[in-house]
Design an enzyme around this catalytic site. Structure first.
Site: not given
Ligand code: NAP
Length: 257
Positions: A18-19, A157, A161
């Site tokens: 992801g991000i 959540y 945030k």
């Molecule tokens: P994602 O695709 O779920 O990727 C997040 C990564 O963090 C995964 O590889 C996950 O591993 C890992 N992770 C989870 N728990 C963890 C822990 N305790 N220690 C270390 N790593 C851990 O998320 P994303 O959508 O890219 O989001 C990244 C960030 O941007 C997050 O903080 C999210 O809240 C924020 N964000 C995302 C969006 C969106 O629309 N995507 C919007 C606003 C903000 P596992 O999969 O193995 O658990």
């Protein structure tokens, strides 16, 4: 490589996909040596390998951001491998349960707070000494549009945030005179495994979920991970040397409405 981050050392949490993964690749492309950290070892190693394949510098560490001893040890090992840490991207985050507040158990609440809030606290705490050693640094915390506005879903959540938004400002004030900048980034919906999981759980089905999400963004669609990663590269770089305690909203106009 474009050299905007040449000579810098960056550590990204949740960097496997992801991000986080896009951020690792864009930071490395700009010249940083990148410590990719995550729970997902296969995807984390794949991210590091992709960077090395195109001539960048990266290495993967398994790191659970909720475990203080592991955070302390990983940051020490990254410092030993690459040198003092200049950039920390607190990206690891989970969405958690989607139900009304009165139906959420304490364990479900704590699970989200542990990763999204405690993780940012612990990684910031253990990065600051190495940033002092480096003579300054940039901490980028992933909040969300849901750290600014809310919606009737995902109560822990939203709370997490919102906390990250103000933790960023507090730390910006604490460390400003030491040249350590702290900013928050507020993405709109970005199509990543986290959002795909929400789509798969949606009663209306994933396709209808995505169409509804696209329509919520004035620009007409959800974003891509690189839309966020490029903003993070900017905040990490010296081009942003006067920016601290600030909120970078990257949301296709979502919060302008
Ligand atoms: P994602 O695709 O779920 O990727 C997040 C990564 O963090 C995964 O590889 C996950 O591993 C890992 N992770 C989870 N728990 C963890 C822990 N305790 N220690 C270390 N790593 C851990 O998320 P994303 O959508 O890219 O989001 C990244 C960030 O941007 C997050 O903080 C999210 O809240 C924020 N964000 C995302 C969006 C969106 O629309 N995507 C919007 C606003 C903000 P596992 O999969 O193995 O658990």
């Amino acid at each position: 490589m474009n050299g905007r981050l040449a000579g810098k050392v960056a550590l990204v949490t949740g960097g496997a996909k992801g991000i986080g993964s896009a951020t690792c690749e864009r930071l490395a492309e700009a010249g940083a040596a990148v410590a990719v950290t995550d729970l997902d070892d296969a995807e984390g190693q794949a991210t590091a390998a992709r960077i090395e394949q195109v001539g960048g510098s990266a290495r993967y560490w398994h790191l659970d951001v909720t475990d203080e001893a592991a955070v302390e040890q990983t940051f020490r090992e990254v410092r030993q491998a690459f040198g003092p840490i200049n950039v920390l991207v607190n990206n690891a985050g989970i969405a958690g349960v989607n139900k009304p507040t009165d139906e959420i158990t304490l364990d479900e609440w704590n699970a989200v707070m542990d990763v999204n809030v405690r993780g940012v606290f612990l990684c910031t705490k253990h990065a600051v000494p190495y940033m002092r050693e480096a003579g300054g640094g940039s901490i980028v915390n992933l909040s969300s549009i849901y750290g600014i506005i809310s919606a009737a879903d995902l109560p822990p959540y939203h709370a997490s945030k919102g906390a990250i938004r103000l933790m960023s400002k507090t730390d910006a004030l604490f460390y400003a005179r030491e040249g350590i900048r702290v900013n928050s980034v507020h993405p709109g919906y970005i199509w990543t495994p986290l959002v795909e999981e929400l789509a798969n759980q949606a009663p209306e089905g994933p396709e209808a979920f995505r169409e509804a999400l696209d329509a919520k963004h004035p620009i007409g669609h959800v974003g891509e991970s690189d839309d966020i990663a490029y903003g993070i590269v900017y905040l990490a770089s010296d081009e942003a040397k006067f920016i601290t305690g600030s909120e970078l909203v990257i949301d296709g106009g979502y919060t302008a409405q």
